[in-house]
Design an enzyme around this catalytic site. Structure first.
Site, mmCIF file in Angstrom:
data_model
loop_
_atom_site.group_PDB
_atom_site.id
_atom_site.type_symbol
_atom_site.label_atom_id
_atom_site.label_comp_id
_atom_site.label_asym_id
_atom_site.label_seq_id
_atom_site.Cartn_x
_atom_site.Cartn_y
_atom_site.Cartn_z
ATOM 1 N N LYS A 34 58.783 32.934 67.398
ATOM 2 C CA LYS A 34 57.943 31.945 66.716
ATOM 3 C C LYS A 34 58.337 31.778 65.246
ATOM 4 O O LYS A 34 57.930 30.804 64.613
ATOM 5 C CB LYS A 34 56.466 32.304 66.826
ATOM 6 C CG LYS A 34 56.000 33.512 66.045
ATOM 7 C CD LYS A 34 54.528 33.779 66.305
ATOM 8 C CE LYS A 34 54.001 34.981 65.545
ATOM 9 N NZ LYS A 34 53.998 34.799 64.090
ATOM 10 N N ASP A 35 59.137 32.702 64.706
ATOM 11 C CA ASP A 35 59.589 32.593 63.320
ATOM 12 C C ASP A 35 60.862 31.769 63.183
ATOM 13 O O ASP A 35 61.310 31.514 62.061
ATOM 14 C CB ASP A 35 59.852 33.983 62.729
ATOM 15 C CG ASP A 35 58.584 34.777 62.499
ATOM 16 O OD1 ASP A 35 57.500 34.157 62.417
ATOM 17 O OD2 ASP A 35 58.666 36.019 62.408
ATOM 18 N N SER B 242 48.865 31.435 58.709
ATOM 19 C CA SER B 242 49.294 30.395 59.640
ATOM 20 C C SER B 242 48.446 29.143 59.501
ATOM 21 O O SER B 242 47.210 29.203 59.624
ATOM 22 C CB SER B 242 49.196 30.939 61.071
ATOM 23 O OG SER B 242 49.126 29.906 62.023
ATOM 24 N N LEU B 243 49.085 27.984 59.285
ATOM 25 C CA LEU B 243 48.334 26.730 59.227
ATOM 26 C C LEU B 243 47.679 26.418 60.558
ATOM 27 O O LEU B 243 46.587 25.843 60.605
ATOM 28 C CB LEU B 243 49.254 25.574 58.822
ATOM 29 C CG LEU B 243 49.633 25.465 57.345
ATOM 30 C CD1 LEU B 243 50.395 24.172 57.108
ATOM 31 C CD2 LEU B 243 48.423 25.538 56.446
ATOM 32 N N GLY C 222 51.853 39.116 54.489
ATOM 33 C CA GLY C 222 52.279 40.503 54.454
ATOM 34 C C GLY C 222 52.496 41.040 55.851
ATOM 35 O O GLY C 222 52.268 40.352 56.846
ATOM 36 N N VAL D 262 51.924 43.467 59.228
ATOM 37 C CA VAL D 262 50.713 43.719 60.005
ATOM 38 C C VAL D 262 49.856 44.774 59.318
ATOM 39 O O VAL D 262 48.647 44.599 59.121
ATOM 40 C CB VAL D 262 51.072 44.170 61.440
ATOM 41 C CG1 VAL D 262 49.836 44.673 62.171
ATOM 42 C CG2 VAL D 262 51.719 43.025 62.209
ATOM 43 N N GLN D 263 50.465 45.883 58.914
ATOM 44 C CA GLN D 263 49.695 46.962 58.303
ATOM 45 C C GLN D 263 49.123 46.556 56.956
ATOM 46 O O GLN D 263 47.991 46.938 56.603
ATOM 47 C CB GLN D 263 50.551 48.218 58.142
ATOM 48 C CG GLN D 263 49.738 49.461 57.813
ATOM 49 C CD GLN D 263 48.670 49.747 58.854
ATOM 50 O OE1 GLN D 263 48.956 49.904 60.033
ATOM 51 N NE2 GLN D 263 47.403 49.804 58.432
ATOM 52 N N THR D 264 49.885 45.766 56.195
ATOM 53 C CA THR D 264 49.381 45.289 54.901
ATOM 54 C C THR D 264 48.123 44.462 55.088
ATOM 55 O O THR D 264 47.133 44.627 54.357
ATOM 56 C CB THR D 264 50.457 44.449 54.187
ATOM 57 O OG1 THR D 264 51.575 45.280 53.885
ATOM 58 C CG2 THR D 264 49.921 43.857 52.895
ATOM 59 N N CYS E 137 56.412 25.169 58.719
ATOM 60 C CA CYS E 137 55.205 25.854 58.263
ATOM 61 C C CYS E 137 54.278 24.908 57.519
ATOM 62 O O CYS E 137 53.339 25.337 56.853
ATOM 63 C CB CYS E 137 55.585 27.045 57.400
ATOM 64 S SG CYS E 137 56.363 28.358 58.342
#
Length: 309
Positions: free
Chosen positions: A85-86, A131-132, A152, A154-156, A244
């Site tokens: 998806k990126d 995410s828009l 950031g 996932v953990q951030t 994006c």
């Protein structure tokens, strides 16, 4: 015979590394090779370094791939592992997405601090998302909620949530599961209520188009169902000029020789949306995706997409 390790490019986040190691492990099993025949090469991308602004402001999805693709094109890497998806819909000349691993759960997960479900958040709650698409869907379902940019790793993002910066956030459930954090999801949303990003949950591998040796290596771990589904979704995204800057959702499923696709485009405030659903032979995956995107453009009318940027 390959004498030196295959060089696998990846970003350095824990999720990106987990995906790179999954690709390596599948290749080890498929070819009976040891771990010493693969080298994980970690590169920092501009998208990773700049986390205080929306992607649309700093250049879009390509910011997560430029450094990897430069080394891939030069031959310094043998292939690169990405979150599908990126990936921009247009790749640099000479590069291709040849391989997709079996797709994980494509749904979005809500992680709530003050309530376990999006619908149960108090009036005026704050939800963070970069995410828009997610922002627009949140506003569509809960127009009273304040949505802020939340970037950031996932953990951030989970750390910011724990610190009370927001009342909730959204992450791809597949990403949480790959990090062993599936239990952090307080709600996993149905794809019909909260449609995913095109290619969400799929890991892809990018290589040089003319490198038949690498193509042969990777072919054994390619999942045909995921390949065809994501081919449809990326063709749909390409017609809509997906970047994006645009809230776009799309999801294809494969059953035998048949493909079903549904898609949605929204205004950023979530007040207007257009949907499409179609199906056909999986061999026509790209055509089905293109036609779905074209139909949404027709329904939305002139200027609808242009007005988002």
């Amino acid at each position: 015979m390959q004498m030196k390790p295959f060089r696998i490019g990846t970003r350095g986040s824990p999720l990106a590394l987990a995906q790179a190691y999954e690709a390596r492990d599948r290749l080890m099993q498929a070819h009976g090779l040891g771990a010493d025949m693969f080298e994980i090469v970690v590169l920092s991308t501009k998208g990773d370094r700049i986390t205080d602004r929306a992607l649309a402001e700093i250049g879009g999805k390509g910011l997560f791939t430029e450094e990897l693709e430069a080394q891939l094109a030069s031959g310094e890497l043998d292939f690169a592992v990405h979150s599908s998806k990126d990936m921009p819909t247009t790749l640099p000349d000479g590069l291709t997405l040849s391989t997709f691993l079996p797709r994980a759960d494509p749904r979005d997960a809500f992680i709530g601090k003050t309530a376990g479900r999006l619908i149960d958040l108090p009036h005026g709650a704050v939800v963070g998302s970069a995410s828009l698409r997610r922002q627009a869907l949140i506003r569509k379902l809960r127009p009273d909620i304040e949505v802020i940019i939340f970037r950031g790793s996932v953990q951030t993002r989970l750390d910011k949530l724990n610190a009370g910066d927001v009342d909730g956030t959204f992450l791809a459930f597949a990403g949480l599961a790959r990090l062993g954090l599936a239990d952090r999801a307080t709600q996993v949303l149905d794809v019909n209520d909260f449609p995913p990003a095109p290619a969400q949950g799929a890991i892809c591998i990018e290589q040089r188009e003319d490198d038949e040796r690498i193509a042969s290596l990777l072919a054994r771990i390619n999942d045909p169902d995921t390949f065809d589904a994501v081919t449809c979704e990326r063709a749909y995204l390409a017609v809509l000029d997906g970047s994006c800057r645009t809230p776009i959702a799309g999801h294809a499923t494969i059953s035998g020789d048949h493909l079903r696709f549904s898609g949605m485009i929204l205004t950023p405030d979530g007040t207007i949306c257009h949907e499409v659903a179609t199906e056909g032979p999986r061999r026509d995956a790209a055509r089905i995706g293109r036609e779905a995107g074209t139909e949404l453009r027709r329904r939305a009318g002139p200027g609808f997409l242009d007005g988002w940027s």
